[in-house]
Design an enzyme around this catalytic site. Structure first.
Site, mmCIF file in Angstrom:
data_model
loop_
_atom_site.group_PDB
_atom_site.id
_atom_site.type_symbol
_atom_site.label_atom_id
_atom_site.label_comp_id
_atom_site.label_asym_id
_atom_site.label_seq_id
_atom_site.Cartn_x
_atom_site.Cartn_y
_atom_site.Cartn_z
ATOM 1 N N ASP A 67 0.813 -1.207 0.000
ATOM 2 C CA ASP A 67 0.000 0.000 0.000
ATOM 3 C C ASP A 67 0.856 1.270 0.000
ATOM 4 O O ASP A 67 1.820 1.378 0.766
ATOM 5 C CB ASP A 67 -0.906 -0.013 1.236
ATOM 6 C CG ASP A 67 -1.784 1.214 1.328
ATOM 7 O OD1 ASP A 67 -2.642 1.389 0.446
ATOM 8 O OD2 ASP A 67 -1.602 2.006 2.282
ATOM 9 N N GLU A 82 1.672 -0.099 -4.796
ATOM 10 C CA GLU A 82 0.774 1.011 -5.108
ATOM 11 C C GLU A 82 1.602 2.275 -4.943
ATOM 12 O O GLU A 82 2.129 2.539 -3.865
ATOM 13 C CB GLU A 82 -0.423 1.066 -4.160
ATOM 14 C CG GLU A 82 -1.372 2.192 -4.545
ATOM 15 C CD GLU A 82 -2.147 2.800 -3.388
ATOM 16 O OE1 GLU A 82 -3.039 3.620 -3.643
ATOM 17 O OE2 GLU A 82 -1.853 2.469 -2.227
#
Length: 614
Positions: free
Chosen positions: A262, A299
């Site tokens: 993330d 990401e």
């Protein structure tokens, strides 16, 4: 040399449980066994790791760590918090699960068709078992990989997962460690890989006791979520080890195939060896030990190819990254939204560039960011970019959580599907999009601290200020907000939704069977864009038979000429306007040739296939 040391409670059958914790500021650390109140003193070793073996302690034993005979806390590296984030940790055995996936062959990234889902809202049960019962639906759809939003232990029972505070503990309300292992085993039996979303850029607020153990955070930087984790300051070796051990745990003990990292742009590290590079190296060591490959997907909103470039080219060596540019280019075109970060997008030529090169902003000035932004990704293979038209962020971070069916027409949903699944990139769907799920996906939490709840409410309102969205934001703390976000599976009783799902199935079948899509090559991709008609021509010529896809991204029929790159004998293989896909059934030529004039229905996808070598 980096420090790598197992931490937490590690149970070995016949030997007992070895407890290890890093606590550099403590002068004494003890394990408190809650079942019998027995105290186990830990011995201090190099770099302030405290450890002891308890031969009589086994799986299920509840325990806390006591610092300096005063403060009791759950284990920072806990593998399970059965009663929640404030309560004792539990010992977990990773040796006695009856795995049946010994013949599982991990899929190469080129074969990933990813389905992102949230455990709590994907099924009515909101558990790992609930997902297992729905796996036949995903197999029928053609999905080859599921991506689980974070399952690390968070406060309460409702959360997206990005507020986790025990990175290695599987959320109790989802089914705990046993439930996750059963899910992974069932997925592998069904031929589906498992991607797990992990968060190494921050920890949630409630139940976060890391500061009591040591300098896990640093004042050098700030993130949108508060103090940054300490990846490059004093004592950072041990913080890095904390998260590396977490990654190895998921891959080794839970048989996870890939990790989605993330928001890596918020992993702030100016050291000589970036944390992501060290993580990739440690995962490669595990690959060698176990004889199976693993995949790391970042990401990132940096548009920086260093993340995915090989180490010999100065990169971090990660396998892939999410492509925000592709999503934004598609979304802005289909919806005409132009506020917030969508202000940088909205032109058909930008989608053309994303398809050909990977990034739109590759050293260009970004009006939204007010600076020059990005690097050139032309040389990077298409598989390194995970693309979508919807995901949890882009839906859930809208004020009202609207999915695309609330923003565009039914026919345009099929255009969005075609752009993702016929692209050369690694495609990802967001749960429910395949049949046009109309329930929103909202932001929800279940904190117990009233001040924190109010801070979350206010923070959400501030986030929406850059967008021209109307209405009142739903209350994240409300259970109704969570319930509204559950899938309805309307395709089971709605013909329109079933027909949309059938179109997704047809696209996925084509993706899996056409050589030009199973081994897509950006260098052998021809993309032409006509901004006057809003028609995109996409030709895959890397493998024969070649594919020619025509996207009418306007709401009017458009007359176009077949591009000169198309030879003779191209045959129609898929058309979104067919009756069986909920279209009007407008007939199109069964064959095409160069220079031929064709009228494309409004908001449509048309695919031709040829055996002629271009």
């Amino acid at each position: 040399m980096s420090i790598t040391r197992e931490i937490g409670a590690h149970y070995t059958p016949g030997k007992g449980t070895l407890f290890t914790v890093w606590a550099p500021t403590a002068t004494q650390v003890d394990v408190v066994l809650k079942d019998n109140d027995k105290i186990i003193p830990l011995q201090q070793e190099a770099f302030h790791y405290w450890t002891a073996l308890s031969e009589e302690t086994g799986p299920g034993a509840r325990y806390t760590l006591r610092l300096d005979e005063d403060m009791e806390r759950p284990d920072p590296a806990s593998h399970f918090q059965p009663d929640g984030v404030h309560e004792p940790s539990a010992v977990v055995s990773h040796a006695d699960f009856n795995w049946t996936d010994k013949h599982w062959k991990p899929l190469p990234l080129e074969q990933y068709i990813i389905y992102e889902l949230h455990v709590g809202t994907f099924s009515e049960e909101g558990t790992f078992q609930g997902i297992i019962e729905k796996l036949p639906e995903l197999v029928d759809l053609g999905i080859t990989a599921i991506e689980l939003m974070p399952v690390a232990a968070f406060a309460g029972s409702r959360n997206w997962g990005y507020d986790g505070v025990y990175p290695s503990a599987v959320q109790n309300s989802y089914g705990g460690p046993e439930g996750l292992k059963k899910l992974v085993d069932a997925c592998h039996a069904a031929g589906i890989a498992v991607v797990l979303d992990v968060v190494y850029n921050h920890l949630g607020p409630e139940g976060n006791y890391l500061n009591d153990f040591g300098p896990y955070f640093t004042n050098k930087y700030n993130t949108p979520w508060g103090k940054a984790l300490n990846f490059d300051d004093a004592h950072s070796d041990h913080v890095r080890n904390f998260f590396i051990q977490n990654a190895l745990l998921w891959l080794r003990d839970y048989h996870i195939d890939a990790l989605r990292l993330d928001a890596v742009h918020a992993i702030l590290d100016t050291g000589a060896k970036h944390f992501l590079l060290e993580l990739q190296e440690q995962v490669e060591h595990l690959e060698q030990q176990l004889g199976r490959p693993f995949i790391l997907i970042a990401e990132s909103d940096l548009n920086d190819v260093r993340i995915i470039n090989p180490v010999e080219k100065g990169g971090f060596g990660l396998a892939a990254q999410w492509s925000d540019d592709f999503h934004h280019a598609v979304h802005a075109l289909l919806t005409s939204e132009d506020s917030g970060y969508y202000s940088d997008f909205g032109k058909l030529e930008q989608l053309q560039k994303a398809l050909q090169h990977g990034f739109v902003y590759d050293g260009l000035y970004s009006e939204h960011r007010k600076r020059t932004f990005g690097s050139d990704a032309t040389a990077n293979p298409a598989r390194q970019f995970v693309v979508c038209s919807q995901n949890h962020d882009q839906v859930g971070n809208r004020m009202l959580g609207e999915r695309l069916p609330q923003l565009v027409s039914y026919d345009m949903l099929k255009v969005a599907a075609g752009l993702v699944l016929l692209s050369p990139f690694t495609p990802m769907l967001f749960m429910g999009e395949e049949y046009g799920e109309e329930n929103p996906f909202l932001y929800f939490v279940s904190h117990s601290d009233k001040d924190l709840v109010e801070a979350v409410r206010n923070g959400r309102k501030e986030e929406f200020s850059a967008f021209a969205w109307q209405g009142e934001a739903p209350d994240p703390q409300s259970e109704e907000t969570f319930n509204q976000s559950k899938l309805q599976r309307t395709y089971e009783h709605s013909e329109k939704h079933r027909q949309l799902r059938d179109f997704y199935k047809a696209l996925i079948r084509l993706r899996k069977s056409a050589p030009a899509l199973t081994r897509p090559d950006k260098a052998r991709l021809h993309v032409a864009a006509d901004s006057h008609t809003q028609v995109l021509h996409l030709i895959h010529s890397g493998e024969s038979p070649y594919l020619y896809a025509l996207f009418n991204i306007s709401n009017q029929p458009q007359k176009i000429k077949v591009v000169k790159e198309v030879g003779a004998a191209w045959k129609l293989v898929l058309h979104s306007d067919e009756n069986r896909y909920g279209g009007a059934g407008i007939a199109l030529p069964q064959e095409l040739s160069a220079g031929q004039e064709v009228e494309l229905p409004a908001a449509s996808v048309t695919v031709y296939q040829s055996n002629i070598i271009l």
